[in-house]
Write an enzyme that holds these catalytic residues in place. Sequence first.
Site, short mmCIF file in Angstrom:
data_model
loop_
_atom_site.label_atom_id
_atom_site.label_comp_id
_atom_site.label_asym_id
_atom_site.label_seq_id
_atom_site.Cartn_x
_atom_site.Cartn_y
_atom_site.Cartn_z
CG ASP A 8 -1.87 -1.11 1.30
OD1 ASP A 8 -2.10 -1.89 0.12
OD2 ASP A 8 -2.76 -1.08 2.06
CG ASP A 130 -12.28 -3.17 -0.73
OD1 ASP A 130 -11.83 -4.33 -1.16
OD2 ASP A 130 -11.84 -2.02 -0.96
#
EC number: 5.3.1.16
Length: 260
Positions: A8, A130
């Site tokens: 990330d 998600d």
Amino acid sequence: MLIIPAIDIKEGKCVRLTRGDFAQKKIYLDNPADMAIIWRKQNAKMLHVVDLDAALTGEMVNFEKIREIVELLDIPIQVGGGIRSVEAVEKYLSIGVSRVVIGSAAVTNPSLVADLLKKYRPSQIVVGIDAEHGVPKIKGWTESSNMQDYELALEMKKLGVERIIYTDITRDGMLQGVGYETTKRFAEKAGMKITASGGVSTSDDLHKLRSLERFGVDSVIIGKALYECNFPCQELWYAYEQDLGIDGEFSTARKKECCR
């Protein structure tokens, strides 16, 4: 089952979040490309890279950082985070990204997914769902959609999507175990190829997910557990200290017996 390390990127640095909370950001390395090299040395066959800034703004803030990773490595790179236009997809694929992940746009602009699948192979375009308690979250997990996770998956399936990256965000970054029942429920109802994500912290979690292969779960994205050296025989410390010589969260003080 394919294990895919996650990278990330926030403000140009390699970070991990806890349940997607930007206030709970931990920086691991200043240069994400160095992290990519470490995971490749650990025999990673694919990397999952997310531009966290883009997830919030829709702007490809860390594009050059991602380009550097793609140019350095000899394995497929999967990229997500704020990809909301055909132009963004084209830009990533043009630099050698193997697969792009459409997240929020699958909810807010499903016609984009349809258009992309007319132009590219299903293996190049995947959808990321998600979910929190079965409800998809969008725009950097700051908003909820008005449908259930499996309903979104079935809509995407009608458009030609073949793979879903499914993240249980109640588990993401918590190191408290995978959401086995949640993932199983989703996989059974979706009937698609599934890459699981969120909460994997031990080899037992991997064994649990492997039992879901019959429902299409064939791969898993792992983040914080790898960064915290939760698995036996990780040699990233050696590769890091001997070859890269970079200071940061990865230091000799953080070595575990299993990593020696």
